[in-house]
Design an enzyme around this catalytic site. Structure first.
Site, PDB file in Angstrom:
ATOM      1  N   SER A  36       1.269 -10.639  48.284  1.00  0.00           N
ATOM      2  CA  SER A  36       0.151 -11.086  47.493  1.00  0.00           C
ATOM      3  C   SER A  36      -0.277 -12.315  47.559  1.00  0.00           C
ATOM      4  O   SER A  36       0.505 -13.347  47.990  1.00  0.00           O
ATOM      5  CB  SER A  36       0.706 -10.470  45.942  1.00  0.00           C
ATOM      6  OG  SER A  36      -0.407 -10.868  45.262  1.00  0.00           O
ATOM      7  N   TYR A  80       5.968 -10.513  38.555  1.00  0.00           N
ATOM      8  CA  TYR A  80       5.245 -10.266  39.824  1.00  0.00           C
ATOM      9  C   TYR A  80       5.109 -11.188  40.922  1.00  0.00           C
ATOM     10  O   TYR A  80       5.450 -11.089  42.024  1.00  0.00           O
ATOM     11  CB  TYR A  80       3.848  -9.935  39.571  1.00  0.00           C
ATOM     12  CG  TYR A  80       3.024  -9.090  40.734  1.00  0.00           C
ATOM     13  CD1 TYR A  80       3.201  -7.549  40.770  1.00  0.00           C
ATOM     14  CD2 TYR A  80       2.084  -9.851  41.461  1.00  0.00           C
ATOM     15  CE1 TYR A  80       2.268  -7.025  41.789  1.00  0.00           C
ATOM     16  CE2 TYR A  80       1.442  -9.012  42.456  1.00  0.00           C
ATOM     17  CZ  TYR A  80       1.597  -7.863  42.428  1.00  0.00           C
ATOM     18  OH  TYR A  80       0.822  -7.035  43.644  1.00  0.00           O
TER      19      TYR A  80
END
Length: 275
Positions: free
Chosen positions: A143, A156
């Site tokens: 990401s 995350y």
């Protein structure tokens, strides 16, 4: 290292294929003539996704946290595949919104087991077949949050940084072979990841509901899953080791390089202006 081989006509494996980027990837690769093996924990979504595919498809309900199940899936794919394995897309992922102070360890563990351990399980399950044929690509989804740290996304970010480090180390181990490893860094993509995330309360203390937070994410997400799938597919065909998805991904990557300790000042300013 040998020249990259195009994916057209080769078997592709996609986890997290019931929705979002995974579903769009499966659809695109199937249309390009790839037999596609798709997996997800969401059985109804997986059935819908398989109905979109035009060529050979293998569908498997799968929890990527279960290493034994992922290994069994790899064996099933090996027995089914009507063409050599071209790429394995370890794409399944979930999200959490929480401060570090307010985080629940069980939520963090849930995310890490899927977003990082699930990637490791996929690599370990399929890598032997790729090495044996001396071709193909491992494609792991990180990401932009694997490039910079973002408040209220500690779990995350930790998992996506781990995916990045793991994949880059793997890439070095594969030097001199015909097997490649690529890391995908999507920016804001219009998927349901924010709506399906675990939120106990607004981590910023602004009193927003889960739906309001998801709507804010949708408002700033600029890339469609279909566009993301096209970028990833082309990146793999070109043999790229790092695939940035969306204009915001290029911006974040540049900020991380040019202002490694002050990038978030700029990011926060941009977010305030968009609001």
């Amino acid at each position: 290292m040998s020249r990259p081989e195009a994916l057209v006509g080769r078997t592709a494996v996609v986890t997290g294929a019931a929705s979002g980027i995974g579903r769009a990837l499966a659809r695109r690769l199937s249309a390009a003539g790839c037999p596609v093996a798709i997996a997800d924990v969401d059985e109804p979504g997986l059935k819908e996704a398989s109905a979109d595919l035009t060529g050979p498809v293998l569908r498997q309900v799968l929890d990527v946290r279960d290493a034994a199940a992922v290994t069994a899936f790899a064996q099933t794919v090996s027995e089914w595949a009507p063409a050599p394995l071209g790429a394995v897309f370890n794409n399944a992922g979930v999200a959490i919104g929480s401060s570090v102070l307010g985080a629940l360890p069980a939520d963090d563990d849930w995310l890490h087991e899927i977003n990082f351990r699930g990637v490791v399980n996929g690599v370990r399950a399929f890598l032997p077949a790729l090495v044996a044929q001396d071709s193909g690509t491992i494609v792991n989804t990180s990401s932009v949050y694997g490039l910079i740290g973002v408040p209220y996304q500690s779990a995350y970010c930790a998992a996506k940084f781990a995916v990045r480090g793991f994949t880059e180390a793997l890439r070095q181990e594969l030097r001199g072979t015909g097997v490649r490893a690529a890391t995908v860094h999507p920016g804001g993509v219009k998927t349901n990841i924010a709506r399906n995330a675990r939120f106990r309360a607004d981590p910023e203390g602004r009193g927003r509901t889960h739906e309001q937070i998801a709507a804010e994410f949708d408002a700033i997400a600029r890339t469609t899953p279909e566009r993301a799938a096209a970028i990833i597919h082309k990146g793999v065909d070109r043999g790229k080791a790092r695939i940035l998805v969306g204009p915001d991904a290029y911006l974040v990557d540049a900020l991380a390089r040019l202002a490694p300790t002050r990038y978030y000042d700029i990011v926060a300013s941009l977010r305030r202006s968009r609001r």
